[in-house]
Design an enzyme around this catalytic site. Structure first.
Site, short mmCIF file in Angstrom:
data_model
loop_
_atom_site.label_atom_id
_atom_site.label_comp_id
_atom_site.label_asym_id
_atom_site.label_seq_id
_atom_site.Cartn_x
_atom_site.Cartn_y
_atom_site.Cartn_z
N HIS A 16 0.53 -1.24 -0.07
CA HIS A 16 0.05 0.01 -0.14
C HIS A 16 1.12 1.55 0.17
CE1 HIS A 16 -0.11 0.96 4.94
NE2 HIS A 16 0.75 0.79 4.40
N CYS A 25 5.85 6.42 5.18
CA CYS A 25 4.50 5.25 4.73
C CYS A 25 3.72 5.71 3.75
CB CYS A 25 3.50 4.77 4.93
SG CYS A 25 4.19 3.46 6.31
N HIS A 29 4.86 0.13 -0.44
CA HIS A 29 5.49 -0.27 0.03
C HIS A 29 4.94 -1.83 0.69
CE1 HIS A 29 3.90 1.96 3.08
NE2 HIS A 29 4.03 0.95 4.40
N HIS A 31 3.41 -5.32 4.05
CA HIS A 31 3.76 -5.18 4.84
C HIS A 31 3.09 -7.31 4.94
CE1 HIS A 31 3.85 -1.96 6.91
NE2 HIS A 31 3.07 -1.10 6.33
N HIS A 75 -0.76 -10.17 -1.84
CA HIS A 75 0.00 -10.33 -2.63
C HIS A 75 -1.18 -8.72 -3.18
CE1 HIS A 75 1.76 -13.46 -1.43
NE2 HIS A 75 2.72 -13.07 -2.22
N GLU A 136 -0.17 -4.89 11.57
CA GLU A 136 1.53 -4.92 10.19
C GLU A 136 1.88 -5.13 10.32
OE1 GLU A 136 -0.01 -1.10 8.61
OE2 GLU A 136 1.55 -0.41 9.18
#
Length: 149
Positions: A16, A25, A29, A31, A75, A136
């Site tokens: 995201h 952020c 990137h 998680h 994904h 997260e």
């Protein structure tokens, strides 16, 4: 009979970016999310019922969460469709990437609200969603509780 809470845990990988954010952020990137879903209900008391003693079959809960969340978000890269990130999303889609456009900033807080809404709609009448926890990172998570909402 007593009310019982049961929890099923899931994991998935999602990317995201937070449009307009003033930290790292804002960049795309990903998680390794961990999702815990807790429901509450009364165990089935009919000893002739195939699911006697269960609040809900863990497999039934797994099916709901996989179809609504894990299979959709795993994904994928998530962007707020109401931002200029839609241009990046369209470019990625044109290159065959799995991109989700949502109506919210894709923070853990907003994602956990979205997930709770989706799960609640699919639960049997006698089962209530109690809590959803979206982790997260190893040290950061958001929680949704029915009692607070």
């Amino acid at each position: 009979m007593s009310k019982i809470r049961i929890t099923k845990q899931f994991s998935f990988e999602t990317g995201h970016a937070l449009y307009g954010y003033d930290g790292k952020c804002r960049n795309v990137h990903g998680h390794s999310y961990k999702l815990s879903v807790t429901v509450i209900g009364t165990p089935i008391a009919d000893n002739n019922h195939v699911k006697f003693g269960m609040v809900i079959d863990f497999g039934d809960l797994k099916k709901i969460v996989k179809e609504e969340i894990v299979d959709v978000f795993d994904h994928a890269t998530v962007f707020n469709k109401n931002t200029p990130h839609v241009e990046l999303a369209n470019e990625l889609k044109s290159r065959g990437h799995n991109v989700l456009l949502v109506n919210y900033q894709p923070t853990s807080e907003m994602m956990v609200i979205d997930f709770a809404d989706k799960i609640k709609k699919r639960l049997p009448e006698n089962i209530n969603l109690h809590a959803v926890k979206l982790q997260e990172t190893e040290t950061s998570y958001a929680e949704w509780y029915a009692a607070d909402n």
